[in-house]
Design an enzyme around this catalytic site. Structure first.
Site, PDB file in Angstrom:
ATOM      1  N   HIS A   1       0.533  -1.375  -0.620  1.00 56.54           N
ATOM      2  CA  HIS A   1      -0.294  -0.084   0.022  1.00 56.54           C
ATOM      3  C   HIS A   1       1.044   1.170   0.062  1.00 56.54           C
ATOM      4  CE1 HIS A   1      -2.969   2.978   1.968  1.00 56.54           C
ATOM      5  NE2 HIS A   1      -3.620   1.913   1.120  1.00 56.54           N
TER       6      HIS A   1
ATOM      7  N   SER B   1      -8.148 -14.831  -1.558  1.00 55.93           N
ATOM      8  CA  SER B   1      -8.646 -13.764  -2.003  1.00 55.93           C
ATOM      9  C   SER B   1      -9.790 -14.291  -2.688  1.00 55.93           C
ATOM     10  CB  SER B   1      -7.733 -12.356  -2.599  1.00 55.93           C
ATOM     11  OG  SER B   1      -7.747 -11.370  -3.371  1.00 55.93           O
TER      12      SER B   1
END
Length: 484
Positions: free
Chosen positions: A202, A405
């Protein structure tokens, strides 16, 4: 979709300041007439990896909010008697609520769980609740929610397997603050350490490196988005004389990839780094709360040599305000703590004042759902993510879904208006949908049907072909003319 626009007079200082139409908040604009967002040229981009073009594509920025900002005006002298100002504000808020309802219906690209009901907490909104200082030491400010905050922290401490007397933590204002705090603790424990993070980490991780003036080494990734431990080892050995501070992703932002914590630790040990010469921060913003309920997932636990874990509260949990949870070892945070006399407390947080309402929302949800409730929601999200991926593939659209995921990656839609309508998160030639508990099969079907219909018009003349995204998702997941 037809939306009527009803002009509303705006009374300011005894006169009409203008007309506020129903589409002032972008409801009509999103659907039909919104101007295209700004396209940033190469000359406007910031120098560095974060500023370059993505796969040759210029970065598209959102529209300038200045053009639709709502001016704050002084009440007219007789507003107290006529109630015109109150009526005006009520009308503005009612139209804003209508916009929020519409936008929520088309929310797919960002990992926020919009399925919540906190009506029971409405009675507490009249109080200014501030948890400034250390969560475990009461300050002189008495309107706080520390008892709820510590209860939430204890719940996460059990989840990540660390004893109450061995951890310290607090409820942050967002996931970024959790990363800023975890990396700061690592820097304080190992002042001359180098920060290692995969390229898919991130942006807040690289922001932390800039803020703290830390040397930062970027690690290559596998096609899945997971950290490449072979490249990690090469770069560790090149800097063997300095300690290592590592950011491990429990779900990357774009592809939802989960770094293998055990492989990262093994790589450190094989490279000659003893446990006192490395600090691991686990960024679990979204999947940090999902992975404990997936049997095949690498386990995140303080029984392993990690230093801190952070998770967002407004993502999978479903808190209606940005917040997060940060847990670290008590022995580490002591190097960061400072006593603050006027608070009669100590502080080791990033922010001073902290939202005292967030712990209430988190406490309420954790009590209502519990471990079994979250487990059911995780299973639902994974099941629906596979449904979305399979339908995309059946329609001949390139798509990828990592095993652990609920983030489905696919070719970027050609029409930016369509991207904004469904609030898709895009990078280069790919976009993604993050399947959250609030996303139903019906909502996915609406998106898919519209996507397939629009896509048939984008490429109908054959002069333009769907993009090849093999470099992003692998040859086996690419359905372009070359790989299908």
């Amino acid at each position: 979709m037809e939306v009527a626009t009803v002009p509303v007079p705006v009374h300011v200082n005894g006169g009409k300041a203008g007309i506020l139409a129903e589409d002032h908040f972008g409801l009509m604009a999103v659907i039909d007439v919104e101007p295209l967002p700004t396209v940033v040229s190469a000359d406007d981009l910031v120098v560095g990896d974060e500023g370059k073009k993505q796969n040759g594509r210029e970065i598209v920025l959102g529209r300038n909010v200045r053009t639709e900002s709502l001016e704050v005006t002084e009440p007219d002298a007789n507003d107290e008697f006529t109630g015109d100002k109150e009526a005006y504000m009520a009308g503005v808020l009612a139209r804003y609520r209508k916009t929020l309802v519409e936008r929520t219906k088309h929310h797919l690209g960002y990992p926020y769980n919009l399925d919540f009901d906190y009506g029971a907490l409405g009675q507490l909104q009249h109080f200014s609740i501030n948890n400034l200082g250390d969560p475990f030491i009461e300050s002189n400010y008495g309107v706080h929610s520390r008892q709820f905050e510590v209860g939430v922290l204890d719940w996460f401490a059990r989840l990540w397997e660390i004893e109450k007397n061995e951890y310290w933590g607090y409820i942050t204002n967002c996931g970024t603050e959790g990363n800023l705090h975890g990396i700061l603790v690592g820097r304080e424990v190992l002042p001359d350490g180098i920060l290692y993070a995969s390229r898919e980490s991130h942006y807040s991780v690289f922001k932390a490196a800039r803020m703290y003036r830390m040397e930062c080494v970027k690690i290559d990734c596998l096609i899945t988005g997971e950290i490449d431990c072979a490249d990690f080892k090469v770069k560790l050995l090149a800097n063997k004389d300095k300690p290592a501070i590592i950011n491990v992703n429990i779900g990357t932002t774009v592809k939802g990839a989960v770094d293998d914590l055990d492989s990262v630790i093994q790589t450190l040990e094989e490279s000659g780094f003893t446990h006192d010469r490395f600090y691991i921060h686990c960024d679990g913003a979204l999947f940090g709360l999902m992975m404990p309920f997936v049997k095949r997932a690498p386990k995140v636990t303080f029984k392993k040599p990690i230093g801190s874990v952070s998770v967002s509260g407004h993502k999978f949990v479903g808190c209606p305000m940005p917040c997060g949870v940060q847990i670290t070892r008590m022995e580490h945070v002591n190097v960061l703590s400072r006593n603050v006399e006027y608070l009669a407390s100590r502080d080791a947080t990033i922010m001073g004042s902290r939202n005292g309402h967030a712990p209430l929302f988190l406490w309420y949800t954790l009590n209502r759902k519990g471990y079994k409730g979250f487990q059911k929601e995780v299973q639902k999200c994974l099941r629906n993510a596979h449904y979305l991926k399979d339908r995309l593939c059946d329609a001949g659209i390139s798509a990828m879904l990592n095993e652990l995921s609920s983030t489905v990656v696919f070719e970027r839609p050609r029409d930016e208006k369509f991207v904004r309508r469904w609030q898709l998160a895009c990078q280069g030639n790919i976009a993604h949908v993050v399947v959250m508990p609030s996303i139903t099969i019906e909502k996915l079907d609406d998106f898919l049907n519209e996507f397939i219909e629009k896509r048939s018009t984008w490429y109908q003349d054959g002069q333009v072909q769907p993009p090849c995204i093999a470099a992003d998702v692998g040859n086996e997941n690419c359905a372009c003319a070359l790989h299908k």
